[in-house]
Design an enzyme around this catalytic site. Structure first.
Site, PDB file in Angstrom:
ATOM      1  N   ASP A  68       0.814  -1.240   0.000  1.00  0.00           N
ATOM      2  CA  ASP A  68       0.000   0.000   0.000  1.00  0.00           C
ATOM      3  C   ASP A  68       0.836   1.274   0.000  1.00  0.00           C
ATOM      4  O   ASP A  68       0.568   2.192  -0.750  1.00  0.00           O
ATOM      5  CB  ASP A  68      -0.894   0.164   1.243  1.00  0.00           C
ATOM      6  CG  ASP A  68      -1.535  -1.100   1.726  1.00  0.00           C
ATOM      7  OD1 ASP A  68      -1.332  -2.152   1.101  1.00  0.00           O
ATOM      8  OD2 ASP A  68      -2.237  -1.021   2.743  1.00  0.00           O
ATOM      9  N   ASP A  76      11.807  -4.612  -2.389  1.00  0.00           N
ATOM     10  CA  ASP A  76      11.115  -4.149  -1.188  1.00  0.00           C
ATOM     11  C   ASP A  76      11.248  -5.313  -0.213  1.00  0.00           C
ATOM     12  O   ASP A  76      10.567  -6.334  -0.331  1.00  0.00           O
ATOM     13  CB  ASP A  76       9.652  -3.816  -1.517  1.00  0.00           C
ATOM     14  CG  ASP A  76       8.872  -3.403  -0.271  1.00  0.00           C
ATOM     15  OD1 ASP A  76       9.411  -3.522   0.842  1.00  0.00           O
ATOM     16  OD2 ASP A  76       7.713  -2.978  -0.418  1.00  0.00           O
ATOM     17  N   ALA A  89      11.041  -5.983   3.203  1.00  0.00           N
ATOM     18  CA  ALA A  89      10.530  -6.072   4.583  1.00  0.00           C
ATOM     19  C   ALA A  89      10.647  -7.483   5.165  1.00  0.00           C
ATOM     20  O   ALA A  89      10.995  -7.648   6.328  1.00  0.00           O
ATOM     21  CB  ALA A  89       9.080  -5.602   4.625  1.00  0.00           C
ATOM     22  N   LYS A 126       9.725  -5.344  10.378  1.00  0.00           N
ATOM     23  CA  LYS A 126       9.365  -6.730  10.085  1.00  0.00           C
ATOM     24  C   LYS A 126      10.602  -7.598  10.365  1.00  0.00           C
ATOM     25  O   LYS A 126      10.878  -7.906  11.506  1.00  0.00           O
ATOM     26  CB  LYS A 126       8.910  -6.875   8.628  1.00  0.00           C
ATOM     27  CG  LYS A 126       7.537  -6.313   8.230  1.00  0.00           C
ATOM     28  CD  LYS A 126       7.161  -4.986   8.742  1.00  0.00           C
ATOM     29  CE  LYS A 126       5.916  -4.384   8.150  1.00  0.00           C
ATOM     30  NZ  LYS A 126       6.045  -3.751   6.864  1.00  0.00           N
ATOM     31  N   HIS A 138     -10.194   2.661   6.355  1.00  0.00           N
ATOM     32  CA  HIS A 138     -10.257   1.572   7.339  1.00  0.00           C
ATOM     33  C   HIS A 138      -9.708   1.949   8.711  1.00  0.00           C
ATOM     34  O   HIS A 138     -10.140   1.425   9.719  1.00  0.00           O
ATOM     35  CB  HIS A 138      -9.550   0.316   6.811  1.00  0.00           C
ATOM     36  CG  HIS A 138      -8.104   0.511   6.495  1.00  0.00           C
ATOM     37  ND1 HIS A 138      -7.674   1.275   5.439  1.00  0.00           N
ATOM     38  CD2 HIS A 138      -6.985   0.061   7.118  1.00  0.00           C
ATOM     39  CE1 HIS A 138      -6.344   1.262   5.418  1.00  0.00           C
ATOM     40  NE2 HIS A 138      -5.911   0.548   6.418  1.00  0.00           N
TER      41      HIS A 138
HETATM   42  C1  LIG Z   1       5.414  -2.683   6.120  1.00  0.00           C
HETATM   43  C2  LIG Z   1       5.819  -2.649   4.717  1.00  0.00           C
HETATM   44  C3  LIG Z   1       6.247  -1.465   4.102  1.00  0.00           C
HETATM   45  C4  LIG Z   1       6.220  -0.128   4.803  1.00  0.00           C
HETATM   46  O1  LIG Z   1       6.999  -0.119   5.931  1.00  0.00           O
HETATM   47  P1  LIG Z   1       6.649   0.716   7.252  1.00  0.00           P
HETATM   48  O2  LIG Z   1       7.793   0.414   8.133  1.00  0.00           O
HETATM   49  O3  LIG Z   1       5.341   0.244   7.754  1.00  0.00           O
HETATM   50  O4  LIG Z   1       6.607   2.156   6.852  1.00  0.00           O
HETATM   51  C5  LIG Z   1       6.649  -1.540   2.784  1.00  0.00           C
HETATM   52  N1  LIG Z   1       6.630  -2.696   2.105  1.00  0.00           N
HETATM   53  C6  LIG Z   1       6.222  -3.849   2.670  1.00  0.00           C
HETATM   54  C7  LIG Z   1       6.231  -5.101   1.865  1.00  0.00           C
HETATM   55  C8  LIG Z   1       5.799  -3.867   3.982  1.00  0.00           C
HETATM   56  O5  LIG Z   1       5.378  -5.010   4.526  1.00  0.00           O
END
Ligand SMILES: *Cc1c(COP(=O)(O)O)cnc(C)c1O
Length: 458
Positions: free
Chosen positions: A125, A214, A216, A257, A449
């Protein structure tokens, strides 16, 4: 007798949690306008809202906190973090940020322009938000199989190479980079294979493009490669992570994460020009380059967290727990997105509350029922989250309507998983008596939400 599986850690500090009565929960839920984000955390018994920033730090991480160097410039803690990231990813340049979306904001400020097209698997998102807010397009090239919730394939988060190739053939002048999210959060925490990362690299090279991961949940992705992909069983998680990053040019990271810290993030890259470009935005948005939105102590804890969570035992304990919960749901016949991903279970609410009309939001209704049943807080990933169509202002009922149950890292025991599963089973057993859902009484235009106010129709 074969020894049963057990956690790869023992507990040194505990945080009490409280049960409540159904009457209390009914009152609290009403006061929160039937929006689980509006509950106070002490009104929750087991919190599965998110796995972001909710993990438990280890003794080594807490010890590292005491070693934090809070110097404005040139902090020793920054260099500890940078060296760890260099070692794990192979990327030389590192910019710390306060969380993942901030890493996106800083890097995309340099790279994404109006009219840009950023293809990849499913964009998270905030990633999509940072692309679209720049009048650019996030182009989802995930494999079609990801949409079939009951199909069991090992790498359901993959990019479809044909879709990616087509996107580049058509739009390559406007593509600043390709972004691959590992694991694919939006598709349910589903992993991306090494083979797929190689295919993405080859397409990127053909068009002279760079690739961002990305990242996380990169460590969980590496675990799935080790346990599911041919040729990786004997490699360490650190070897696999290094190989994954060798196929990319840079990364954005939400350290909340797989960094197992409560706040933090970073950008890392092998390219000096990206570093120089992003640097210009780090200073005004995040702070000076050797802290970029993080405390020295948080950078120390993150360095240790990254090192610990790229060890097999830690990941095995985590994924095993998520699979344990999924196994209980299987036993009870509760439908969820298959196979279970790395960090959460997505219950298919449309298939559970079949009597609740779409217009009354089945997944949100299931989330409320689960909370009322046992104080377990999940999160609707469905029709409310999907917001309204920007043009017609109609609700968007085209996607899936899921109840997400995230599992925090190193926080709950398997007994808590049993409680979650039993509570869900109790709701499941009376699913045919649940015929009404909720109605929206107040909402915002975007990301409704978080703050939506609802009325219960049952
Ligand atoms: C959580 C997340 C983000 C954003 O990170 P925040 O630390 O919540 O700002 C971006 N990409 C993925 C895949 C995520 O799970």
């Amino acid at each position: 007798m074969e020894l049963p599986f057990a956690e790869s850690w023992r507990i040194k500090m505990v945080e009490p949690i409280k049960k409540s009565t159904r009457e209390e929960r009914e009152q609290w839920m009403k006061e929160a306008d039937y929006n689980l984000f509006q509950l106070r955390s002490e009104q929750v018994y087991i919190d599965c809202l998110t796995d972001s920033g909710t993990g438990a730090m280890s003794d080594r991480q807490w010890a590292a906190v005491m070693m934090g160097d809070e110097s404005y410039a040139g902090s020793t803690s920054f260099f500890h973090l940078k060296e760890t990231i260099n070692k794990i990813t192979g990327f030389e340049y590192v910019i710390p940020t306060h969380q993942g979306r901030a890493a996106e904001n800083v890097l995309f400020s340099h790279l994404v322009k109006a009219g840009s097209i950023v293809p990849g698997n499913s964009h998270f998102d905030t990633t999509k938000g940072h692309i679209e807010s720049r009048k650019a397009t996030a182009l989802d090239c995930t494999i079609d199989e990801a949409k079939d919730t009951q199909l069991e394939i090992p790498f359901k988060g993959n990019v479809d190479p044909k879709k990616l190739e087509k996107a580049l053939a058509e739009h390559h002048e406007n593509v600043p980079f390709i972004i691959v999210t590992i694991t694919n959060n939006t598709a349910g925490g589903q992993p991306v294979s090494m083979q797929n990362l190689r295919e993405v690299r080859a397409i990127a090279d053909k068009y002279g493009k760079r690739v961002v991961l990305d990242s996380a949940r990169f460590a969980e992705n590496a675990y799935f490669i080790k346990t599911r992909e041919e040729g990786y069983a004997d490699k360490t998680i650190k070897e696999i992570a290094l190989e994954m990053f060798s196929l990319a040019d840079g990364m954005t990271m939400s350290a909340k994460k797989d960094g197992i810290v409560n706040m933090g993030g970073f950008i890392a890259t092998r390219h000096e020009d990206w570093y120089e470009g992003a640097k210009r935005f780090c200073i005004p948005f995040e702070g000076y380059l050797t802290y970029g939105g993080m405390n020295g102590r948080d950078m120390e804890a993150l360095a240790v967290g990254l090192d610990e969570n790229t060890e097999f035992d830690n990941l095995e304990t985590r994924i095993h727990q998520v699979e344990f919960l999924a196994g209980l749901l299987d036993e009870y016949g509760i439908p969820y997105q298959r196979p279970v991903g790395g960090h959460a279970i997505f219950v298919d609410a449309d298939k559970v509350l079949t009597k609740v009309p779409k217009e009354e939001f089945p997944a949100q209704t299931l989330a409320i029922e689960l909370y009322l049943e046992a104080g377990v807080r999940g999160c609707e990933i469905g029709y409310i989250l999907a917001d309204r169509d920007p043009v017609t202002r109609e609700n968007r009922f085209g996607g899936l309507d899921l109840l997400r149950l995230c599992i925090a890292r190193r926080v709950y025991t398997d007994n808590h998983m049993r409680v979650i599963a039993a509570a869900l089973k109790n709701v499941f057993d009376r699913r045919n008596e649940i015929t009404r859902g909720v109605e929206i009484v107040w909402e915002t235009e975007l990301m409704r939400h978080f703050t939506v106010k609802l009325k219960k129709l049952f």
